[in-house]
Design a protein around this motif. Structure first.
Motif, PDB file in Angstrom:
ATOM      1  N   SER A   1       0.833  -1.205   0.000  1.00  0.00           N
ATOM      2  CA  SER A   1       0.000   0.000   0.000  1.00  0.00           C
ATOM      3  C   SER A   1       0.866   1.253   0.000  1.00  0.00           C
ATOM      4  O   SER A   1       0.551   2.246  -0.678  1.00  0.00           O
ATOM      5  N   PHE A   2       1.955   1.221   0.742  1.00  0.00           N
ATOM      6  CA  PHE A   2       2.882   2.359   0.786  1.00  0.00           C
ATOM      7  C   PHE A   2       3.480   2.619  -0.601  1.00  0.00           C
ATOM      8  O   PHE A   2       3.547   3.767  -1.066  1.00  0.00           O
ATOM      9  N   LEU A   3       3.898   1.562  -1.268  1.00  0.00           N
ATOM     10  CA  LEU A   3       4.482   1.713  -2.605  1.00  0.00           C
ATOM     11  C   LEU A   3       3.440   2.203  -3.609  1.00  0.00           C
ATOM     12  O   LEU A   3       3.729   3.062  -4.451  1.00  0.00           O
ATOM     13  N   LEU A   4       2.236   1.655  -3.534  1.00  0.00           N
ATOM     14  CA  LEU A   4       1.177   2.065  -4.453  1.00  0.00           C
ATOM     15  C   LEU A   4       0.836   3.530  -4.273  1.00  0.00           C
ATOM     16  O   LEU A   4       0.565   4.252  -5.243  1.00  0.00           O
ATOM     17  N   ARG A   5       0.853   4.000  -3.042  1.00  0.00           N
ATOM     18  CA  ARG A   5       0.563   5.397  -2.753  1.00  0.00           C
ATOM     19  C   ARG A   5       1.573   6.331  -3.410  1.00  0.00           C
ATOM     20  O   ARG A   5       1.267   7.477  -3.726  1.00  0.00           O
ATOM     21  N   HIS A   6       2.771   5.821  -3.653  1.00  0.00           N
ATOM     22  CA  HIS A   6       3.826   6.619  -4.281  1.00  0.00           C
ATOM     23  C   HIS A   6       4.046   6.240  -5.745  1.00  0.00           C
ATOM     24  O   HIS A   6       5.065   6.610  -6.332  1.00  0.00           O
ATOM     25  N   GLY A   7       3.078   5.518  -6.311  1.00  0.00           N
ATOM     26  CA  GLY A   7       3.137   5.207  -7.732  1.00  0.00           C
ATOM     27  C   GLY A   7       4.169   4.174  -8.117  1.00  0.00           C
ATOM     28  O   GLY A   7       4.575   4.106  -9.291  1.00  0.00           O
ATOM     29  N   LEU A   8       4.600   3.338  -7.183  1.00  0.00           N
ATOM     30  CA  LEU A   8       5.605   2.308  -7.463  1.00  0.00           C
ATOM     31  C   LEU A   8       4.918   0.956  -7.546  1.00  0.00           C
ATOM     32  O   LEU A   8       4.381   0.457  -6.552  1.00  0.00           O
ATOM     33  N   ARG A   9       4.939   0.365  -8.738  1.00  0.00           N
ATOM     34  CA  ARG A   9       4.246  -0.906  -8.973  1.00  0.00           C
ATOM     35  C   ARG A   9       5.215  -1.916  -9.565  1.00  0.00           C
ATOM     36  O   ARG A   9       6.012  -1.590 -10.434  1.00  0.00           O
ATOM     37  N   TYR A  10       5.106  -3.120  -9.086  1.00  0.00           N
ATOM     38  CA  TYR A  10       5.928  -4.212  -9.618  1.00  0.00           C
ATOM     39  C   TYR A  10       5.128  -4.909 -10.710  1.00  0.00           C
ATOM     40  O   TYR A  10       4.032  -5.409 -10.468  1.00  0.00           O
ATOM     41  N   GLU A  11       5.670  -4.955 -11.907  1.00  0.00           N
ATOM     42  CA  GLU A  11       4.929  -5.471 -13.061  1.00  0.00           C
ATOM     43  C   GLU A  11       5.655  -6.608 -13.763  1.00  0.00           C
ATOM     44  O   GLU A  11       5.403  -6.887 -14.940  1.00  0.00           O
ATOM     45  N   ASN A  12       6.551  -7.293 -13.059  1.00  0.00           N
ATOM     46  CA  ASN A  12       7.333  -8.360 -13.688  1.00  0.00           C
ATOM     47  C   ASN A  12       7.023  -9.734 -13.102  1.00  0.00           C
ATOM     48  O   ASN A  12       7.896 -10.590 -13.017  1.00  0.00           O
ATOM     49  N   GLY A  13       5.793  -9.939 -12.706  1.00  0.00           N
ATOM     50  CA  GLY A  13       5.413 -11.246 -12.168  1.00  0.00           C
ATOM     51  C   GLY A  13       4.684 -11.117 -10.853  1.00  0.00           C
ATOM     52  O   GLY A  13       4.148 -10.057 -10.504  1.00  0.00           O
ATOM     53  N   GLN A  14       4.661 -12.202 -10.097  1.00  0.00           N
ATOM     54  CA  GLN A  14       3.927 -12.255  -8.842  1.00  0.00           C
ATOM     55  C   GLN A  14       4.732 -11.606  -7.718  1.00  0.00           C
ATOM     56  O   GLN A  14       5.961 -11.512  -7.776  1.00  0.00           O
ATOM     57  N   TYR A  15       3.997 -11.190  -6.687  1.00  0.00           N
ATOM     58  CA  TYR A  15       4.633 -10.597  -5.514  1.00  0.00           C
ATOM     59  C   TYR A  15       5.320 -11.670  -4.677  1.00  0.00           C
ATOM     60  O   TYR A  15       4.937 -12.838  -4.662  1.00  0.00           O
ATOM     61  N   TRP A  16       6.333 -11.231  -3.931  1.00  0.00           N
ATOM     62  CA  TRP A  16       7.033 -11.992  -2.904  1.00  0.00           C
ATOM     63  C   TRP A  16       7.780 -13.204  -3.444  1.00  0.00           C
ATOM     64  O   TRP A  16       8.068 -14.142  -2.708  1.00  0.00           O
ATOM     65  N   THR A  17       8.078 -13.191  -4.734  1.00  0.00           N
ATOM     66  CA  THR A  17       9.015 -14.154  -5.281  1.00  0.00           C
ATOM     67  C   THR A  17      10.437 -13.629  -5.045  1.00  0.00           C
ATOM     68  O   THR A  17      10.631 -12.498  -4.569  1.00  0.00           O
ATOM     69  N   LYS A  18      11.444 -14.435  -5.369  1.00  0.00           N
ATOM     70  CA  LYS A  18      12.828 -13.975  -5.212  1.00  0.00           C
ATOM     71  C   LYS A  18      13.085 -12.735  -6.066  1.00  0.00           C
ATOM     72  O   LYS A  18      13.786 -11.803  -5.662  1.00  0.00           O
ATOM     73  N   ARG A  19      12.488 -12.728  -7.258  1.00  0.00           N
ATOM     74  CA  ARG A  19      12.678 -11.587  -8.153  1.00  0.00           C
ATOM     75  C   ARG A  19      12.037 -10.329  -7.582  1.00  0.00           C
ATOM     76  O   ARG A  19      12.609  -9.235  -7.650  1.00  0.00           O
ATOM     77  N   HIS A  20      10.847 -10.478  -7.013  1.00  0.00           N
ATOM     78  CA  HIS A  20      10.162  -9.335  -6.412  1.00  0.00           C
ATOM     79  C   HIS A  20      10.923  -8.807  -5.204  1.00  0.00           C
ATOM     80  O   HIS A  20      11.074  -7.592  -5.022  1.00  0.00           O
ATOM     81  N   ARG A  21      11.446  -9.706  -4.379  1.00  0.00           N
ATOM     82  CA  ARG A  21      12.198  -9.280  -3.206  1.00  0.00           C
ATOM     83  C   ARG A  21      13.507  -8.592  -3.620  1.00  0.00           C
ATOM     84  O   ARG A  21      13.957  -7.657  -2.951  1.00  0.00           O
ATOM     85  N   ARG A  22      14.108  -9.035  -4.703  1.00  0.00           N
ATOM     86  CA  ARG A  22      15.316  -8.369  -5.193  1.00  0.00           C
ATOM     87  C   ARG A  22      14.989  -6.961  -5.671  1.00  0.00           C
ATOM     88  O   ARG A  22      15.753  -6.013  -5.451  1.00  0.00           O
ATOM     89  N   TRP A  23      13.837  -6.818  -6.303  1.00  0.00           N
ATOM     90  CA  TRP A  23      13.390  -5.495  -6.744  1.00  0.00           C
ATOM     91  C   TRP A  23      13.185  -4.565  -5.552  1.00  0.00           C
ATOM     92  O   TRP A  23      13.557  -3.391  -5.585  1.00  0.00           O
ATOM     93  N   LEU A  24      12.597  -5.099  -4.467  1.00  0.00           N
ATOM     94  CA  LEU A  24      12.393  -4.304  -3.257  1.00  0.00           C
ATOM     95  C   LEU A  24      13.732  -3.904  -2.637  1.00  0.00           C
ATOM     96  O   LEU A  24      13.895  -2.772  -2.158  1.00  0.00           O
ATOM     97  N   ALA A  25      14.696  -4.838  -2.636  1.00  0.00           N
ATOM     98  CA  ALA A  25      15.990  -4.544  -2.015  1.00  0.00           C
ATOM     99  C   ALA A  25      16.750  -3.456  -2.762  1.00  0.00           C
ATOM    100  O   ALA A  25      17.536  -2.712  -2.158  1.00  0.00           O
ATOM    101  N   GLU A  26      16.530  -3.341  -4.074  1.00  0.00           N
ATOM    102  CA  GLU A  26      17.262  -2.375  -4.884  1.00  0.00           C
ATOM    103  C   GLU A  26      16.520  -1.062  -5.066  1.00  0.00           C
ATOM    104  O   GLU A  26      17.034  -0.149  -5.730  1.00  0.00           O
ATOM    105  N   LEU A  27      15.318  -0.961  -4.477  1.00  0.00           N
ATOM    106  CA  LEU A  27      14.485   0.219  -4.695  1.00  0.00           C
ATOM    107  C   LEU A  27      15.025   1.419  -3.922  1.00  0.00           C
ATOM    108  O   LEU A  27      15.120   1.398  -2.698  1.00  0.00           O
TER     109      LEU A  27
END
Length: 272
Positions: free
Chosen positions: A151-177
């Motif tokens: 919800s915090f990310l959505l409020r700031h217009g940040l959306r993950y669009e490369n697959g499902q949430y909470w996969t290794k790829r999604h967590r890597r995206w969060l770590a580099e944000l």
């Protein structure tokens, strides 16, 4: 000849309201008084009630105070039932509710045999139930924390669009944000991620504790039998056994299904 004295207890954190119903259909129902909710006070109460050749039989509603009073009275050699609140008959239009009236109602209904006792777990069973419920609460915290971060990310217009949430790829995206203009916004983001990590670590610790506790549990053979079923892991099996307890307390499968909420109810009136 001993006469049974039916005792209704309205149990609260600090006090217990006590009412007694003398044996027999026309026996007197009276309010005994209010005592402190402690082991010593319960012992003194039993010594007073057994005078004049009476044999007290106690009952109280299941509630937040747990089963300590039940175990104490049982160890003293008295019958004590913990009754289901949802199965207590209630008069329509009854608008006055006090501790005194609740205790008298319990004593009266207990004498009439209209109360339904529940199965009371022993201390070992309750300990396993507490452990498994703590894991459930930890899982709920993980889910809530994840929703707060998204919800915090959505409020700031940040959306993950490369697959499902909470996969290794999604967590890597969060770590580099690193997309926040202000330092304190980035701090909030990091704290939300840290909360998720801590909650997931707590779930993992509780999973290990459950695995370690099962071998010494007297229901361990039942857990092993359930784990033999396809799709049933340790968490599911131990949760089912901890919540149901002794399955022999149900007379037939229909009662078990009704307790689980899997039997539909019926409401038919007139043409509807």
């Amino acid at each position: 000849m001993n006469k049974t004295l039916h005792v209704g207890l309205d149990v609260h954190k600090d006090t217990i309201a006590v009412a007694v119903a003398e044996d027999g259909r026309g026996g007197e129902v009276r309010f005994y008084g209010t005592v402190v909710n402690s082991a010593d006070a319960a012992l003194r109460l039993t010594k007073t009630l057994i005078k004049n050749g009476h044999t007290p039989s106690f009952c109280y509603e299941a509630g937040p105070c747990g089963y300590g009073l039940h175990r104490h009275l049982t160890k003293l050699g008295f019958e004590c039932a913990v009754v289901s609140p949802s199965m207590i008959p209630r008069k329509a239009g009854h608008r006055v509710k006090t501790d005194r009236r609740d205790a008298q109602m319990l004593a009266r209904l207990w004498r009439a045999g209209e109360l339904t006792p529940i199965w009371t777990p022993d201390e070992e069973q309750e300990a396993m139930r507490d452990l498994i419920r703590a894991r459930k609460q930890a899982v709920d915290v993980v889910k809530a924390s994840k929703m707060q971060l998204l919800s915090f990310l959505l409020r700031h217009g940040l959306r993950y669009e490369n697959g499902q949430y909470w996969t290794k790829r999604h967590r890597r995206w969060l770590a580099e944000l690193r997309r926040f203009r202000f330092y304190h916004q980035q701090l909030v983001f990091e704290e939300l991620k840290r909360t998720i990590d801590q909650a997931e670590e707590r779930v993992a610790r509780l999973d290990q504790a459950i695995e370690a506790a099962i071998p010494d549990w007297h229901f361990a053979p039942v857990v092993d039998a359930l784990r033999a079923l396809r799709g049933v892991n340790t968490t599911i099996a131990s949760t089912v056994v901890a919540e149901i307890g002794d399955i022999t307390c149900f007379d037939n499968p229909r009662q078990l299904m009704a307790w689980l909420g899997l039997v539909p109810s019926e409401h038919s009136s007139g043409n509807t």
